[in-house]
Design a protein around this motif. Structure first.
Motif, PDB file in Angstrom:
ATOM      1  N   UNK A 243      39.814  46.011  53.649  1.00 36.46           N
ATOM      2  CA  UNK A 243      40.656  46.882  54.461  1.00 36.46           C
ATOM      3  C   UNK A 243      41.691  47.466  53.500  1.00 36.46           C
ATOM      4  N   UNK A 244      41.733  48.777  53.316  1.00 38.00           N
ATOM      5  CA  UNK A 244      42.635  49.356  52.315  1.00 38.00           C
ATOM      6  C   UNK A 244      44.088  48.932  52.485  1.00 38.00           C
ATOM      7  N   UNK A 245      44.503  48.692  53.719  1.00 35.40           N
ATOM      8  CA  UNK A 245      45.894  48.306  53.947  1.00 35.40           C
ATOM      9  C   UNK A 245      46.194  46.895  53.471  1.00 35.40           C
ATOM     10  N   UNK A 246      45.157  46.101  53.155  1.00 38.49           N
ATOM     11  CA  UNK A 246      45.356  44.712  52.770  1.00 38.49           C
ATOM     12  C   UNK A 246      45.382  44.501  51.260  1.00 38.49           C
ATOM     13  N   UNK A 247      45.139  45.544  50.486  1.00 35.23           N
ATOM     14  CA  UNK A 247      45.106  45.393  49.034  1.00 35.23           C
ATOM     15  C   UNK A 247      46.518  45.158  48.500  1.00 35.23           C
ATOM     16  N   UNK A 248      46.650  44.174  47.623  1.00 30.05           N
ATOM     17  CA  UNK A 248      47.960  43.828  47.066  1.00 30.05           C
ATOM     18  C   UNK A 248      48.055  44.040  45.562  1.00 30.05           C
ATOM     19  N   UNK A 249      46.949  44.090  44.888  1.00 31.18           N
ATOM     20  CA  UNK A 249      46.975  44.314  43.448  1.00 31.18           C
ATOM     21  C   UNK A 249      45.594  44.722  42.970  1.00 31.18           C
ATOM     22  N   UNK A 250      45.554  45.464  41.844  1.00 27.99           N
ATOM     23  CA  UNK A 250      44.290  45.904  41.262  1.00 27.99           C
ATOM     24  C   UNK A 250      44.364  45.686  39.753  1.00 27.99           C
ATOM     25  N   UNK A 251      43.236  45.347  39.156  1.00 24.85           N
ATOM     26  CA  UNK A 251      43.155  45.452  37.709  1.00 24.85           C
ATOM     27  C   UNK A 251      41.858  46.143  37.353  1.00 24.85           C
ATOM     28  N   UNK A 252      41.862  46.822  36.209  1.00 21.50           N
ATOM     29  CA  UNK A 252      40.684  47.553  35.751  1.00 21.50           C
ATOM     30  C   UNK A 252      40.258  47.011  34.400  1.00 21.50           C
ATOM     31  N   UNK A 253      38.962  46.702  34.275  1.00 22.82           N
ATOM     32  CA  UNK A 253      38.409  46.218  33.021  1.00 22.82           C
ATOM     33  C   UNK A 253      37.290  47.157  32.608  1.00 22.82           C
ATOM     34  N   UNK A 254      37.531  47.919  31.543  1.00 17.98           N
ATOM     35  CA  UNK A 254      36.550  48.903  31.108  1.00 17.98           C
ATOM     36  C   UNK A 254      35.345  48.276  30.441  1.00 17.98           C
ATOM     37  N   UNK A 255      35.492  47.064  29.919  1.00 19.35           N
ATOM     38  CA  UNK A 255      34.417  46.442  29.168  1.00 19.35           C
ATOM     39  C   UNK A 255      33.716  45.330  29.932  1.00 19.35           C
ATOM     40  N   UNK A 256      34.317  44.832  30.982  1.00 18.64           N
ATOM     41  CA  UNK A 256      33.721  43.724  31.707  1.00 18.64           C
ATOM     42  C   UNK A 256      33.635  42.482  30.850  1.00 18.64           C
ATOM     43  N   UNK A 257      34.612  42.300  29.964  1.00 20.29           N
ATOM     44  CA  UNK A 257      34.540  41.208  28.995  1.00 20.29           C
ATOM     45  C   UNK A 257      34.825  39.823  29.560  1.00 20.29           C
ATOM     46  N   UNK A 258      35.781  39.648  30.488  1.00 22.52           N
ATOM     47  CA  UNK A 258      36.003  38.290  30.992  1.00 22.52           C
ATOM     48  C   UNK A 258      34.780  37.768  31.717  1.00 22.52           C
ATOM     49  N   UNK A 259      34.521  36.472  31.568  1.00 24.24           N
ATOM     50  CA  UNK A 259      33.348  35.906  32.224  1.00 24.24           C
ATOM     51  C   UNK A 259      33.636  35.477  33.637  1.00 24.24           C
ATOM     52  N   UNK A 260      34.273  36.333  34.404  1.00 25.61           N
ATOM     53  CA  UNK A 260      34.708  35.969  35.750  1.00 25.61           C
ATOM     54  C   UNK A 260      33.814  36.557  36.836  1.00 25.61           C
ATOM     55  N   UNK A 261      32.939  37.450  36.513  1.00 22.89           N
ATOM     56  CA  UNK A 261      32.367  38.295  37.562  1.00 22.89           C
ATOM     57  C   UNK A 261      30.876  38.572  37.374  1.00 22.89           C
ATOM     58  N   UNK A 262      30.074  37.572  37.213  1.00 24.22           N
ATOM     59  CA  UNK A 262      28.640  37.799  37.009  1.00 24.22           C
ATOM     60  C   UNK A 262      28.029  38.378  38.283  1.00 24.22           C
ATOM     61  N   UNK A 263      28.108  39.691  38.393  1.00 20.30           N
ATOM     62  CA  UNK A 263      27.640  40.394  39.592  1.00 20.30           C
ATOM     63  C   UNK A 263      26.430  41.249  39.227  1.00 20.30           C
ATOM     64  N   UNK A 264      25.345  41.068  39.961  1.00 15.32           N
ATOM     65  CA  UNK A 264      24.137  41.851  39.731  1.00 15.32           C
ATOM     66  C   UNK A 264      24.220  43.188  40.445  1.00 15.32           C
TER      67      UNK A 264
END
Length: 376
Positions: free
Chosen positions: A276-297
Motif C-alpha cells: 500500500x503506497x501510504x504504508x511505505x516508510x523507507x526505500x533503498x536502491x541497490x544498483x548491483x544487487x550485491x548484498x546476499x539478502x534477496x535471492x529472488x527469481x
C-alpha cells in the motif's frame, strides 16, 4: 506524518525504464558484574548440594561406595562419572537474569549480558535504546547493526532537529541528503559528520511545504555498471504525487524535470507483493544487487528464464512490518517478493532497527545500509 502513494517514474533513466516505482563492542561494563544469587537460593529440591538433615541424609552421603553431597562428580549405576550441573556447584546467576553495564553505541545504548541455562553469564552485547538512538548502520560485511545517536560523529548544529521525512545518497561525493519538512541536512558518509544544512526549497523549490514520504536517488554511472557519476536522478514523493529532478553532485543543485500523480494507474503496483503506497516508510536502491539478502527469481516475469536472479532492485520498508522487493534494471520492473520485517536477513542481525512504524528514511550507500528514525 502523513503517508502517501508512491510512484517510481523512470523518465530520467537513459535505459528508458519507465513507469511508477516507489520509490559495541564488549567491555568490562564499567560496573561490577552481578553475582546473582547464592547456590542455596537457586538449588532445586533434587540438587546434590541441597541441604537436608536426619540419619538417612548422613547415611546417603557417607555410605560405602557413595559420594559426598558436595562432590563435583557422581557415579551412575553404570559406573560412568558425570559432572554435576554448574547451577548446583557454583551458580553465578539465575537463568534469564539480565545484567546491565556501561553505556555504548555512542551513548545511546547499554551493554547487557544474560544468564544462560547453566547459571553462567553470557557475552556482553550493546543493546540500543530506541528512545535515544537515531541512526542504525549495517556496514558491508558486518555481523550486526551499529546504533548511534543522530548526532553521529559531530556537526550537531547542522543535524536535523525536526522529524525526518526522506533521505537519499549522492554516490560520487559520498554524501547523504536528509530531508525534513522545511530543511535539508548533508551528512558526510565517510566521516559520519553533519556538514551542512539549508532550506529545502533552495534545492527542491517545487516541493516547498509538501509533506514528503520518501526519496530515492539513482546514480547514472552505477546504473550502467560503471563508476559513480556526478549525475543523480532523484525522486521525491508525497502521499499523492512525485517529483523528478536531475541532481548535480558537483554543484549540489537540482534541476526540476517533471511531477505527476503517484502510482494509482501503474499496473506494477497491482500485484500481491506491491505495498500500500501510504504504508511505505523507507526505500533503498541497490544498483548491483550485491548484498546476499534477496535471492529472488525472475521466472515469473514474461520472457525471463526461471533461474534468473534479480540484480538491481529497490527495497521498501513497510509499516505493516514487511519488506517488499522490486526489480529495477530493465528485466522485470515488478514487485516480486514480500518478507516479514523481522525475518528478512539484514533485520535479523543483532541490534537491528526498531519496527518500520518508527522509520523515517533509509538508504544504501556503497554496501552500507542506513536507517534513520523518524523522530516524530
Amino acid at each position: 506524518m502523513a503517508r502517501r502513494t508512491w510512484q517510481a517514474h523512470g523518465a530520467l533513466v537513459v535505459l528508458s525504464l519507465s513507469g511508477c516505482f516507489s520509490d559495541q563492542e564488549g567491555s568490562s561494563a564499567g560496573a561490577s558484574a552481578s553475582q546473582g544469587t547464592t547456590s542455596a537460593e537457586t538449588s532445586s529440591s533434587t540438587s546434590v548440594t541441597s541441604s537436608t538433615t536426619g540419619e538417612d541424609s548422613a547415611t546417603e552421603g557417607t555410605s560405602e561406595g557413595g559420594t559426598s553431597p558436595t562432590d563435583p562428580t557422581a557415579t551412575s549405576t553404570a559406573g560412568t562419572t558425570t559432572a554435576a550441573p554448574s547451577c548446583d556447584l557454583n551458580p553465578e546467576c539465575e537463568p534469564g537474569q539480565v545484567d546491565s553495564g556501561a553505556a555504548c553505541g555512542g551513548g545511546c545504548g547499554e551493554e547487557q549480558r544474560v544468564c544462560d541455562d547453566a547459571c553462567g553469564w553470557g557475552e556482553w552485547t550493546c543493546v540500543a535504546d530506541e528512545n535515544t538512538c537515531g541512526v542504525w548502520i549495517l556496514a558491508e560485511g558486518a555481523d550486526e547493526w551499529e546504533a548511534r545517536p543522530l548526532a553521529l560523529n559531530g556537526g550537531v548544529d547542522l543535524m536535523p532537529d525536526d522529524p525526518i521525512q526522506a533521505a537519499f545518497d549522492v554516490a560520487s561525493k559520498r554524501l547523504a541528503y536528509v530531508l525534513t519538512e522545511k530543511e535539508y541536512h548533508v551528512l558526510d558518509l565517510s566521516s559520519l559528520i553533519w556538514i551542512a544544512r539549508g532550506d529545502r526549497q533552495d534545492i527542491f523549490d517545487e516541493t516547498t511545504e509538501q509533506n514528503l514520504e520518501g526519496a530515492v536517488s539513482i546514480n547514472d554511472g552505477l546504473l550502467f555498471g560503471q563508476a559513480p557519476s556526478s549525475a543523480e536522478s532523484v525522486y521525491l514523493y508525497s502521499d499523492e504525487d512525485f517529483w523528478a529532478f536531475k541532481f548535480d553532485a558537483d554543484e549540489g543543485a537540482a534541476v526540476f524535470v517533471e511531477e505527476g500523480p503517484c502510482c494509482d494507474d501503474d499496473e506494477d503496483w497491482m500485484g500481491p507483493h506491491a505495498p500500500d503506497p501510504a504504508d511505505v516508510r523507507g526505500i533503498w536502491f541497490d544498483a548491483e544487487g550485491s548484498p546476499g539478502w534477496h535471492q529472488v527469481l525472475l521466472g515469473g516475469c514474461d520472457g525471463i528464464a526461471d533461474e534468473s536472479l534479480m540484480k538491481a532492485y529497490m527495497g521498501f520498508i513497510v509499516v505493516a512490518d514487511t519488506i517488499r522487493l522490486r526489480d529495477y534494471g530493465g528485466q522485470c520492473d515488478d514487485f516480486l517478493a514480500t518478507h516479514p520485517y523481522d525475518a528478512y536477513e539484514p533485520f535479523t542481525r543483532p541490534n537491528a532497527p526498531p519496527s518500520p512504524a518508527m522509520t523515517g528514511a533509509s538508504l544504501l550507500h556503497d554496501g552500507t545500509l542506513m536507517v534513520f528514525k523518524a523522530n516524530d
